[in-house]
Design a protein around this motif. Structure first.
Motif, PDB file in Angstrom:
ATOM      1  N   UNK A 142       0.854  -1.187   0.000  1.00 33.99           N
ATOM      2  CA  UNK A 142       0.000   0.000   0.000  1.00 33.99           C
ATOM      3  C   UNK A 142       0.894   1.243   0.000  1.00 33.99           C
ATOM      4  N   UNK A 143       1.001   1.933  -1.149  1.00 33.43           N
ATOM      5  CA  UNK A 143       1.920   3.077  -1.245  1.00 33.43           C
ATOM      6  C   UNK A 143       1.583   4.213  -0.287  1.00 33.43           C
ATOM      7  N   UNK A 144       0.371   4.202   0.290  1.00 34.30           N
ATOM      8  CA  UNK A 144       0.025   5.309   1.194  1.00 34.30           C
ATOM      9  C   UNK A 144       0.569   5.056   2.605  1.00 34.30           C
ATOM     10  N   UNK A 145       1.103   3.847   2.851  1.00 39.02           N
ATOM     11  CA  UNK A 145       1.590   3.536   4.197  1.00 39.02           C
ATOM     12  C   UNK A 145       3.068   3.889   4.347  1.00 39.02           C
ATOM     13  N   UNK A 146       3.482   4.291   5.572  1.00 33.01           N
ATOM     14  CA  UNK A 146       4.910   4.553   5.768  1.00 33.01           C
ATOM     15  C   UNK A 146       5.698   3.266   5.521  1.00 33.01           C
ATOM     16  N   UNK A 147       6.925   3.392   5.068  1.00 35.82           N
ATOM     17  CA  UNK A 147       7.733   2.196   4.821  1.00 35.82           C
ATOM     18  C   UNK A 147       7.633   1.713   3.389  1.00 35.82           C
ATOM     19  N   UNK A 148       6.732   2.333   2.580  1.00 30.70           N
ATOM     20  CA  UNK A 148       6.644   1.972   1.161  1.00 30.70           C
ATOM     21  C   UNK A 148       7.688   2.785   0.412  1.00 30.70           C
ATOM     22  N   UNK A 149       8.401   2.270  -0.567  1.00 29.98           N
ATOM     23  CA  UNK A 149       8.273   0.953  -1.167  1.00 29.98           C
ATOM     24  C   UNK A 149       8.895  -0.150  -0.302  1.00 29.98           C
ATOM     25  N   UNK A 150       8.152  -1.217  -0.128  1.00 35.09           N
ATOM     26  CA  UNK A 150       8.635  -2.388   0.586  1.00 35.09           C
ATOM     27  C   UNK A 150       9.650  -3.123  -0.298  1.00 35.09           C
ATOM     28  N   UNK A 151      10.354  -4.098   0.307  1.00 29.32           N
ATOM     29  CA  UNK A 151      11.321  -4.898  -0.474  1.00 29.32           C
ATOM     30  C   UNK A 151      10.626  -5.570  -1.652  1.00 29.32           C
ATOM     31  N   UNK A 152       9.402  -6.048  -1.407  1.00 33.96           N
ATOM     32  CA  UNK A 152       8.678  -6.748  -2.487  1.00 33.96           C
ATOM     33  C   UNK A 152       8.347  -5.796  -3.638  1.00 33.96           C
ATOM     34  N   UNK A 153       7.973  -4.546  -3.261  1.00 38.06           N
ATOM     35  CA  UNK A 153       7.654  -3.549  -4.305  1.00 38.06           C
ATOM     36  C   UNK A 153       8.911  -3.237  -5.117  1.00 38.06           C
ATOM     37  N   UNK A 154      10.047  -3.106  -4.417  1.00 36.67           N
ATOM     38  CA  UNK A 154      11.310  -2.809  -5.112  1.00 36.67           C
ATOM     39  C   UNK A 154      11.655  -3.959  -6.067  1.00 36.67           C
ATOM     40  N   UNK A 155      11.417  -5.182  -5.593  1.00 36.56           N
ATOM     41  CA  UNK A 155      11.697  -6.348  -6.439  1.00 36.56           C
ATOM     42  C   UNK A 155      10.820  -6.305  -7.698  1.00 36.56           C
ATOM     43  N   UNK A 156       9.537  -5.993  -7.519  1.00 35.08           N
ATOM     44  CA  UNK A 156       8.638  -5.925  -8.682  1.00 35.08           C
ATOM     45  C   UNK A 156       9.080  -4.843  -9.657  1.00 35.08           C
ATOM     46  N   UNK A 157       9.632  -3.757  -9.096  1.00 31.58           N
ATOM     47  CA  UNK A 157      10.065  -2.650  -9.962  1.00 31.58           C
ATOM     48  C   UNK A 157      11.345  -2.995 -10.722  1.00 31.58           C
ATOM     49  N   UNK A 158      11.994  -4.103 -10.325  1.00 31.63           N
ATOM     50  CA  UNK A 158      13.256  -4.439 -10.999  1.00 31.63           C
ATOM     51  C   UNK A 158      13.026  -5.391 -12.181  1.00 31.63           C
ATOM     52  N   UNK A 159      11.771  -5.780 -12.414  1.00 30.41           N
ATOM     53  CA  UNK A 159      11.513  -6.728 -13.519  1.00 30.41           C
ATOM     54  C   UNK A 159      10.397  -6.220 -14.430  1.00 30.41           C
ATOM     55  N   UNK A 160      10.325  -6.805 -15.622  1.00 26.12           N
ATOM     56  CA  UNK A 160       9.211  -6.453 -16.518  1.00 26.12           C
ATOM     57  C   UNK A 160       7.991  -7.274 -16.105  1.00 26.12           C
ATOM     58  N   UNK A 161       6.843  -6.890 -16.623  1.00 23.90           N
ATOM     59  CA  UNK A 161       5.613  -7.629 -16.308  1.00 23.90           C
ATOM     60  C   UNK A 161       5.694  -9.046 -16.878  1.00 23.90           C
TER      61      UNK A 161
END
Ligand SMILES: Cc1cc2nc3c(=O)[nH]c(=O)nc-3n(C[C@H](O)[C@H](O)[C@H](O)COP(=O)(O)OP(=O)(O)OC[C@H]3O[C@@H](n4cnc5c(N)ncnc54)[C@H](O)[C@@H]3O)c2cc1C
Length: 456
Positions: A142-161
């Motif tokens: 949840x990008x509205x929560x403190x601590x975002x981007x989480x490790x999982x979000x960063x991982x998703x951002x490192x790959x294509x769909x």
């Protein structure tokens, strides 16, 4: 409460939803605001094409749908007093793949003409969406929560769909099927786009409850908000230069070929990066800011609209939309809310490389022949049509921002940060480019940046 010299003069550039909301909110706070818009009307990428079609029919070229969870958009729609209507849920889904129209429904699941594993065949389309997308949707966090981007979000951002779908075990046939339709409408498709952006966007698109649209056309929302702002908007004013210091900002714009300047205490620039990069800043913006503005990508979208004597497609589904594997991309009945005529408009939504190709002069007829391939009866019902390319629109130069892997999380904080007395709004500075919700949230953030800078 305002402190210091009162009222401060603020210039807002761009009367799209972001600029309109900035202006309204700052006016409410007592600021002296002037909104400069290059076009002769407000709305920007909320563009309802009128007067091209018979019987008063109209067609959305940009924003068309509002999700039930788009709370900011719904709030301003209510404030504007526009009437919302539910988009009907289709009783069956239509796809056109390898030259065949395929009908899928819970009672009669389709036999998809792609190579699927036996598990995928059993799961069906909805089951594959659930299996392959749900873990990713949860992992975005949840990008509205403190601590975002989480490790999982960063991982998703490192790959294509595409890489994400492969990591979930999707077969190449399943990937081919899932990428047809909505999934390809961001950037240059799933092989290029960041999985994080693709998944966050899917969250914006999917709504547990009914999606809505505005009765009479989406342009009523910006037009009604603009009426509230009244004479504080100046149309036909294309900003070309911004000169800034720690004392104030001077904005230069052209109006009917003449050059004018206006001085203000601060400025909010609420235009896409693709257009912002044509504005001359003196002194130049920081290297970091300039880099993200120069390099933020924009999705190519080309819409082709055909007017038909009747809405023969109503026999196919309760609300006709067709996902195709052709260049035209997605087809939809653009007149499902318009009941005063028997005529109808069918509109295609091509994106990425296909959109760039269809936007070239002379390619209207190749789009029309693809649409006729999907809906052969159109050959007898065709009454004319038109094409609209967002790439060729001088004040957007593209449809909406998109990111390759490792761009989104890196670029966003710089895109939304102020630079001295210059503030930046627009959906491209938000987590949700391509959504009115993103444009409004960016506007509220820019207004807060101004208010807090005065308090500090
Ligand atoms: C094809 C398409 C489909 C979409 N579908 C949906 C949808 O279904 N639902 C949804 O919520 N959103 C949708 N969107 C996204 C939505 O339209 C945008 O997110 C939103 O309208 C962006 O608002 P904005 O104010 O950030 O930018 P814009 O709307 O681009 O506003 C910028 C304004 O600045 C003006 N401008 C530019 N340059 C200058 C200059 N130099 N001087 C002065 N003025 C200038 C422009 O004319 C424009 O009016 C869609 C967009 C597109 C293109």
């Amino acid at each position: 409460m305002l402190i210091g010299r009162f009222p401060e003069r603020i210039v807002v550039i761009g009367a799209g939803m972001a600029g309109l909301v900035c202006t309204l909110e700052l006016m409410k706070q007592g600021y002296n605001v002037r909104l400069l818009e290059a076009n002769s009307q407000p709305g920007g990428r909320i563009y309802t094409m009128r007067d091209q079609f018979a019987d008063g029919l109209f067609c959305e070229m940009g924003a068309a749908f509002i999700g039930a969870h788009h709370f900011l958009t719904l709030h301003y729609a209510q404030q504007a007093g526009v009437q919302l209507i539910n988009v009907p849920a289709p009783n069956r889904s239509l796809s056109y793949i390898d030259g065949r129209l395929i009908i899928d429904s819970p009672v009669e699941p389709a036999w998809w003409p792609v190579s699927l594993t036996s598990e995928e065949r059993t799961l069906g389309y909805a089951g594959m969406l659930e299996k392959y997308l749900k873990p990713g949707l949860n992992a975005t966090g949840d990008p509205s929560l403190p601590g975002w981007p989480t490790k999982q979000a960063v991982l998703l951002d490192s790959m294509t769909m595409e890489e994400y779908l492969i990591s979930q075990g999707a077969s190449s046939g399943a990937i081919k099927l899932l990428e047809i339709g909505y999934m390809q409408m961001l950037g240059d498709g799933i092989r290029k786009v960041s999985a994080l952006q693709r998944l966050l966007d899917l969250k914006m698109a999917s709504s547990g409850r009914n999606t809505q649209t505005i009765a009479g056309g989406m342009d009523q929302l910006p037009k009604k908000l603009a009426l509230t702002i009244g004479s504080n908007i100046s149309y036909g004013c294309a900003v070309t230069h911004i000169e800034h210091s720690n004392k104030g900002v001077t904005i230069q714009y052209t109006n009917s070929g003449e050059v004018f300047t206006i001085c203000s205490d601060r400025v909010i620039v609420a235009i896409p990066s693709t257009v912002l990069r044509t504005i001359h800043f003196s002194p130049p913006l920081s290297k970091e800011k300039n880099d993200v503005i120069q390099n933020q990508l924009s999705t190519s979208v080309t819409r082709t609209v055909i007017q038909s004597r009747t809405r023969f497609w109503n026999n196919l589904s309760s609300f006709t939309t067709v996902n195709t594997d052709l260049k035209i991309g997605w087809l939809l009945d653009a007149t499902f809310t318009q009941t005063t005529s028997r005529r109808g408009l069918i509109c295609s939504y091509a994106s990425g490389e296909s959109a760039r190709e269809l936007s070239k002069a002379g390619n209207f007829h190749s789009a029309v022949s693809e649409i006729k391939q999907v809906l052969p009866e159109l050959s007898y019902q065709y009454e004319g049509g038109t094409v609209f390319s967002w790439d060729h629109n001088p004040y957007s130069r593209g449809a909406y921002a998109w990111y390759k892997p490792k761009q989104m999380i890196r670029m966003l904080p710089t895109l939304s940060a102020e630079q001295g007395r210059i503030y930046f709004a627009g959906d491209n500075t938000s987590l949700f480019p391509g959504w009115i919700e993103g444009a409004i949230s960016s506007a509220l953030r820019a207004v807060n940046q101004i208010i807090s800078s005065r308090l500090s």
